[in-house]
Design an enzyme around this catalytic site. Structure first.
Site, short mmCIF file in Angstrom:
data_model
loop_
_atom_site.label_atom_id
_atom_site.label_comp_id
_atom_site.label_asym_id
_atom_site.label_seq_id
_atom_site.Cartn_x
_atom_site.Cartn_y
_atom_site.Cartn_z
N HIS A 369 20.06 1.75 52.83
CA HIS A 369 20.08 0.40 52.54
C HIS A 369 18.94 -0.09 52.23
O HIS A 369 18.70 -0.95 51.35
CB HIS A 369 20.78 -0.50 53.53
CG HIS A 369 22.57 -0.05 53.73
ND1 HIS A 369 23.03 -0.56 54.77
CD2 HIS A 369 23.17 0.97 53.32
CE1 HIS A 369 24.37 0.16 54.91
NE2 HIS A 369 24.35 0.91 53.70
N GLU A 611 32.27 12.65 33.43
CA GLU A 611 31.24 13.25 34.25
C GLU A 611 31.85 14.72 34.41
O GLU A 611 30.81 15.40 35.51
CB GLU A 611 31.41 12.43 35.61
CG GLU A 611 31.08 11.16 35.60
CD GLU A 611 31.03 10.45 36.66
OE1 GLU A 611 30.15 10.15 37.57
OE2 GLU A 611 32.13 9.64 37.09
N ASN A 634 24.23 12.42 35.27
CA ASN A 634 23.82 13.27 36.44
C ASN A 634 24.86 14.20 36.88
O ASN A 634 24.47 15.28 37.13
CB ASN A 634 23.35 12.06 37.60
CG ASN A 634 22.24 11.53 37.29
OD1 ASN A 634 21.50 11.50 36.58
ND2 ASN A 634 22.14 10.22 38.04
N ASP A 635 26.07 13.68 37.11
CA ASP A 635 27.24 14.63 37.63
C ASP A 635 27.72 15.53 36.57
O ASP A 635 27.86 16.69 36.73
CB ASP A 635 28.28 13.78 38.02
CG ASP A 635 28.17 13.26 39.58
OD1 ASP A 635 27.39 13.74 40.36
OD2 ASP A 635 28.89 12.40 39.75
N CYS A 682 24.45 6.81 30.81
CA CYS A 682 23.71 6.44 31.81
C CYS A 682 23.14 7.46 32.83
O CYS A 682 23.87 8.66 32.82
CB CYS A 682 24.42 5.19 32.60
SG CYS A 682 25.90 6.05 33.54
#
Length: 766
Positions: A369, A611, A634-635, A682
């Protein structure tokens, strides 16, 4: 009779005698010898021994009552050796009725411990780190009660503090520690939040150290604890109810988690029990913190360990209430670099952001976090720089390199000058990006493009105006769920989404529904250990299998949007039927609002996040039903290459600028163009200048990325001849090269690329 009076007097009497021992004037070894003899007398043990940790992880017998004295300072156990090593490795108490019969038993003839049967060992912990092991043994085999273990844990906690403070024996004499060096130090860690910072070290001291560990009046000490707990709860409630602008403090979801912790009955009962044993309230908090830390740091689940940091943050706040303080933050010097073992997100937000320039943590992870908050604020952060706190002094000159995960302490003049030049170059680049912020988003050959932000926190919305981004291309909704112990209520979810919509000031916002599962888990959803979590039960699969969870979120989004447009993106769609099921659920919720006469958005759009290769080949089947497509690069690339992007052994093995990968991306773009469906892309791929230029040439004129990538990418795209690069790609994509990266860099302007596109041409991790 009070709870204090009802408690067994043994631990209280032992603590009283310990205090008298600490006040006596003796040399180090005499004091240790008296300590083990005293513990043995008060607990009725035949043997009491203290083993202290040495460099390399071995444990040295430093004092004993009951074993052979000649073994003292001569017996060393290797890491993990024997029952003592087992206690050290597991960092938790161990009680055995017949020690020689235990499989971990290690016979050391020089100690003379053969006659002794029962064994109790408790770790001596300080700050969650092992200082040593305290043991108790008897000649008879017997069952050990919880009260005995509790008493030894209390003594071990006090022993850790007085050993570390030098009151019993100096660190150099027994712990084998080096005198703190003054030479230059370099630590290689993880690059968790990008950027470069040069400044002075500020050691993060999250809590007040109490000089008194044993209570004079346990009843009044328990009253102090109860008052501090009440004040803690009140302060957390005030943070939530004050109506403070979200950008000015901790996000509401984080503080909601703190409120749940502050009312946790198990944690509070442990604190009260420790005080009733005779500890001060501060010492009780430290003891419970150390026990939690030592146990939870053994957890394999990274999210579970991250919850520990949040719990420690709360414990620190409780300690400050006990001391009459309200904030961990202290005045910072200019260009402060915070050095800490770990830090909670709210603690990080307590510091003056105008003076805090960088952070270095001995622990941490990409998904912690504090790292998420640091990224949101644009603060460079490096993690896993183990041992840094032992080598740094307050005020030391330090450098945090968030690009390569480096921490330099007391750097040489050569290193300082090199980084000074890098800093000046980055400053000049930022000035250029500032000038580009209001410039038209058009390539050199006249093709318009849009750059959007990927965010997941309210505080990140300030970057919208700072970067000049066209909107929020991806708002990750899962963070609010990950920091809560229970499912966020409908009104809590709606409050967050409404704040995002209002703060965007009319810019478009795309809300991605929950992408939980895999490496992102919650406390209230069952966590199933899967052999390959990235390919397991996650994202839309979880949402469709648990429709109540997804419908609840969709209802919150509709409620938050009011009359404004609503764009909802469904992640991890692998087959057309999954999108149809999710969209049907969305439309049913809209109709639910309409039937009840409630306000509905003026326009609702359902987007597909592409994805998976399977969905890429089936895209034509579903496009007539899709309002927009967002390619999750990304994926998509990790599944395309079957290469885990978190695995360093394979993450750099394949290049996204390979012909096959580019052909896949072009086929997706062309399919959307045929059906006139808007498409964006993205992820890291879109956030790198060279890759962004290639995407633009393939027809991706809408990209979404991290805030720090907007400036570099816009600079590269405005200097790009997209038509020329498109022609170059068309003539090279059919080849058999493993990657076009080298050829592109060689071609340069001949392929339509400006120098801005190749400033940082390193291969992208997939």
């Amino acid at each position: 009779m009070t709870a204090i009076e009802a408690f067994a007097p043994g631990p209280r009497r032992l603590l009283t005698r310990l205090r008298a021992l600490m006040a006596a004037r003796e040399d180090a070894q005499e004091r240790l010898d008296h300590l083990v003899r005293l513990i043995a007398q008060e607990t009725g043990a035949d043997v009491c021994s203290i083993y202290l940790a040495r460099r390399g992880g071995s444990l040295e017998l430093c004092a004993t009552h009951g074993l052979k004295q000649e073994a003292v300072h001569n017996t060393r156990l290797q890491p993990g050796e024997g029952l003592v090593g087992l206690v050290a490795r597991q960092a938790r108490p161990l009680a055995v009725s017949d020690a020689p019969a235990h499989p971990a038993f290690s016979y050391r003839p020089e100690t003379g411990e053969e006659p002794f049967k029962s064994f109790i060992g408790v770790p001596i912990l300080r700050g969650g780190r092992l200082v040593g092991v305290l043991t108790s043994q008897t000649a008879t085999s017997r069952d050990v009660g919880d009260d005995e273990i509790e008493t030894l844990q209390t003594v071990a906690m006090i022993l850790a503090e007085i050993v570390a403070s030098g009151d019993i024996i100096s660190a150099e004499e027994l712990a084998g520690l080096d005198v703190r060096p003054t030479k230059a130090e370099r630590f290689q860690g993880g690059a968790f939040s990008p950027g470069l910072a040069m400044g002075v070290a500020v050691v993060h001291e999250p809590h007040v150290t109490s000089l008194q560990l044993i209570a004079d009046d346990p009843e009044s000490e328990e009253a102090r604890l109860e008052t501090a707990i009440a004040n803690l709860r009140r302060s957390v409630d005030q943070m939530l109810d004050s109506g403070r602008v979200p950008f000015g403090g901790p996000t509401r979801d984080v503080i909601e988690a703190y409120r749940m912790f502050a009312h946790d009955r198990g944690w509070l009962n442990q604190l009260r029990d420790a005080v009733r044993q005779g500890l001060t309230a501060e010492a009780a908090v430290e003891r419970v913190r150390n026990e939690h830390r030592a146990r939870l740091m053994q957890a394999r689940d990274a999210n579970f360990r991250e919850r520990l940091h949040d719990l420690e943050d709360l414990a620190n706040r409780l300690l400050r209430h006990l001391d009459g303080e309200s904030s961990t933050a202290r005045p910072l010097p200019e260009n402060a670099i915070l050095i800490a073992r770990s830090i909670g997100p709210a603690e990080l937000l307590d510091y003056d952001r105008t003076r805090l320039k960088g952070v270095a943590l001995e622990e941490g992870s990409q998904s912690s976090h504090a790292v998420i908050v640091a990224k949101a604020l644009g603060i460079p952060l490096v993690g896993t720089v183990e041992g840094a706190l032992d080598r740094v002094e307050e005020g030391d000159p330090v450098i945090v390199d968030g690009e390569f995960g480096l921490l330099h302490i007391r750097p040489s003049e050569d290193v300082t000058e090199t980084y000074r030049e890098r800093t000046e170059a980055l400053t000049k680049r930022r000035a250029i990006f500032e000038q580009l912020r209001e410039a038209p988003s058009v390539t050199a050959d006249g093709k318009a493009f849009e750059l959007h932000l990927n965010i997941g926190l309210l505080i990140e919305l300030t970057r919208l105006a700072e970067t000049g981004a066209a909107g929020i291309g991806l708002f990750r909704t899962e963070f609010q769920f990950m920091v809560s112990d229970t499912l966020p209520r409908l009104d809590e979810q709606a409050e967050l989404y409404r704040a995002v919509v209002n703060a965007s000031n009319g810019h478009p916002v795309v809300f991605r529904t929950l992408d939980l599962g895999g490496d992102k888990v919650t406390n209230y959803a069952p966590s199933t250990r899967e052999p390959n979590p990235a390919l397991g039960w996650r994202a839309i699969r979880m949402g469709l299998d648990r429709p109540g969870l997804l419908r609840y979120q969709l209802r919150s989004l509709i409620h938050a949007a009011g009359e404004k447009p609503l764009k909802v993106l469904f992640p991890m769609i692998a087959a057309p039927w999954e999108f149809r099921a999710a969209k049907e659920m969305l439309l049913k919720e809209v109709e639910y609002f309409r039937r009840r006469g409630r306000t509905v958005p003026e326009k609702v759009e359902a987007g597909l996040m592409l994805e998976t290769p399977g969905m890429a080949w089936a895209i034509e089947q579903i496009l007539p039903e899709v309002d927009f497509v967002s390619v999750g690069a990304n994926d998509l690339m990790q599944y395309f290459y079957a290469a885990d992007r978190q695995n360093a052994r394979v993450s750099d093995r394949y290049d996204v600028l390979a012909p096959a990968a580019l052909q896949l991306l072009k086929s997706i773009r062309d399919a959307c163009a045929r059906h006139t469906v808007p498409i964006s892309i993205c992820g890291e791929l879109a956030g790198r200048p060279l890759e962004a230029c290639v995407l633009m040439a393939l027809g991706y004129d809408r990209m979404s990325m991290a805030a720090g990538s907007i400036g570099p990418v816009k600079r590269a795209l405005t200097a790009l001849d997209a038509g020329k690069l498109g022609t170059w790609l068309a003539s090279h994509m059919a080849g058999d090269l493993p990657s076009l990266r080298g050829s592109l860099l060689d071609a340069g302007s001949a392929a339509g690329l400006a120098v801005e596109a190749v400033d940082n041409p390193g291969a992208l991790r997939v």
